[in-house]
Design an enzyme around this catalytic site. Structure first.
Site, PDB file in Angstrom:
ATOM      1  N   HIS A 130       0.840  -1.205   0.000  1.00  0.00           N
ATOM      2  CA  HIS A 130       0.000   0.000   0.000  1.00  0.00           C
ATOM      3  C   HIS A 130       0.872   1.252   0.000  1.00  0.00           C
ATOM      4  CE1 HIS A 130      -2.003  -3.298   2.198  1.00  0.00           C
ATOM      5  NE2 HIS A 130      -3.091  -2.907   1.543  1.00  0.00           N
ATOM      6  N   ASP A 132       0.128   3.915   1.740  1.00  0.00           N
ATOM      7  CA  ASP A 132       0.049   4.494   3.089  1.00  0.00           C
ATOM      8  C   ASP A 132       0.027   6.018   3.044  1.00  0.00           C
ATOM      9  OD1 ASP A 132       0.017   1.930   4.002  1.00  0.00           O
ATOM     10  OD2 ASP A 132       2.043   1.933   4.832  1.00  0.00           O
ATOM     11  N   HIS A 145      -2.720   3.181  10.204  1.00  0.00           N
ATOM     12  CA  HIS A 145      -1.599   2.521   9.531  1.00  0.00           C
ATOM     13  C   HIS A 145      -1.631   2.759   8.014  1.00  0.00           C
ATOM     14  CE1 HIS A 145      -3.631  -1.665   8.628  1.00  0.00           C
ATOM     15  NE2 HIS A 145      -4.417  -0.650   8.327  1.00  0.00           N
ATOM     16  N   ASP A 233       3.427  -6.958   4.525  1.00  0.00           N
ATOM     17  CA  ASP A 233       2.447  -7.190   3.447  1.00  0.00           C
ATOM     18  C   ASP A 233       3.002  -6.848   2.060  1.00  0.00           C
ATOM     19  OD1 ASP A 233       1.990  -4.451   2.798  1.00  0.00           O
ATOM     20  OD2 ASP A 233       0.153  -4.330   3.995  1.00  0.00           O
TER      21      ASP A 233
HETATM   22 MN   LIG Z   1       2.195  -0.142   5.262  1.00  0.00          MN
END
Ligand SMILES: [Mn+2]
Length: 307
Positions: A130, A132, A145, A233
């Site tokens: 991601h 973020d 997060h 992730d």
């Molecule tokens: Mn992250």
């Protein structure tokens, strides 16, 4: 050559305060159980385990004005900032054991402060599925997060922006994102507006991890402090099921290893976050063991470590 002169400090931050699923609070212990300290020592590093930081419990409440648990997120990040900054000041290489990725606000702002104080340039490698880069307006969940890069670049609540002593804590031009494959529509606009350099999975598919990393590591020199923020992730869920936010189509084991080895080859790694490991989703701690395996590669024996 080698790692002999370098001391690594392990800093546990056992919280899931910014996450959408509980369990990342168990990440630090899972990494210890997987043998992180012994693995680093086998690379010739001196390792000090600073133990776990303390902070507020997770009250598991709905968002307020687009933020979930903002006061608790601020408290945790102040503590993380102070701990990371102190270890850097002692000349040590801090490894933050998360914990969810909101904690990178504290760690990266501490690294940026240290670089200001010591006249170093900063390069941040953000390894993640991601971007973020969410904000309280865009976020569907309020989970913080998903916001650390936006906060570090100056978009977010003032209490978080100011933790590292300057606003913004970092210039978006210092960041390289790698492995991205899940970005919300509004978030995408902001990432483009901030002019963040992103090597997403389409880029890695077409050009290969080697080329992506060559560009991500371009223009660094011996005066560069290299910070790696590794969201577990980042990795393909087939090899790394132990995270709360799996996204298909991430780097394979070999691609991840190459990524780590190319970072090690620079000899410039000076701080690290290992983030979002969630043992509640893991299978027999295999994701923690994979993370330790990859961290070993980050400190590979060919590394020419800085003094
Ligand atoms: Mn992250």
């Amino acid at each position: 050559m080698g790692n002999a002169a370098l001391t690594v400090s392990l800093i546990g931050a056992p919280t899931d305060i910014g996450a959408g699923a509980r369990g990342a609070s168990m990440g630090p212990e899972a990494l210890r159980v997987a043998g992180l300290q012994a693995a680093l020592e086998s690379r010739g590093l001196a390792v000090t385990d600073c133990g776990n930081l303390a902070g507020p419990h997770n009250p598991w409440l709905p968002p307020v004005d687009g933020y979930r648990h903002l006061p608790e997120v601020v408290a945790w990040n102040r503590t993380v900032h102070d701990a990371v900054h102190a270890e850097l000041g002692r000349g040590r290489l801090p490894i933050l054991l998360g914990g969810d990725h909101c904690l990178a606000i504290g760690s990266v702002s501490a690294v940026a402060r240290h670089c200001r104080e010591t006249g170093r340039k900063l390069r941040v490698l953000w390894l993640d599925a991601h971007a973020d880069f969410n904000t309280h307006v865009l976020t569907p969940s309020g989970n913080m997060h998903g916001m650390p890069v936006a906060c570090l670049c100056g978009t977010g609540p003032r209490e978080l922006l100011e933790i590292g002593g300057t606003v913004p804590a970092i210039n978006p031009k210092w960041v390289r994102q790698i492995g991205i494959r899940s970005v919300d529509e509004g978030e995408k606009r902001l990432v483009h507006k901030a002019d963040l350099e992103v090597f997403d999975m389409r880029y890695i598919d077409e050009m290969g991890m080697r080329h992506a990393m060559e560009l991500a590591l371009a223009t660094i020199d011996t005066n560069t402090h290299l910070h790696v923020s590794l969201d577990v992730d980042f990795l393909d869920p087939d090899i790394a099921p132990g995270v709360g936010t799996t996204v298909r189509g991430g780097p394979t084991y070999r691609e991840a290893q190459l990524c780590m080895e190319m970072i090690a080859d620079t000899g410039l790694l000076a701080s690290l976050d290992v983030i979002e490991l969630n043992p509640a989703f893991d299978l027999r701690n295999r994701t923690a063991e994979l993370a330790v395996d990859l961290i070993e590669s980050l400190f590979g024996k060919s590394t020419l470590m800085r003094k």
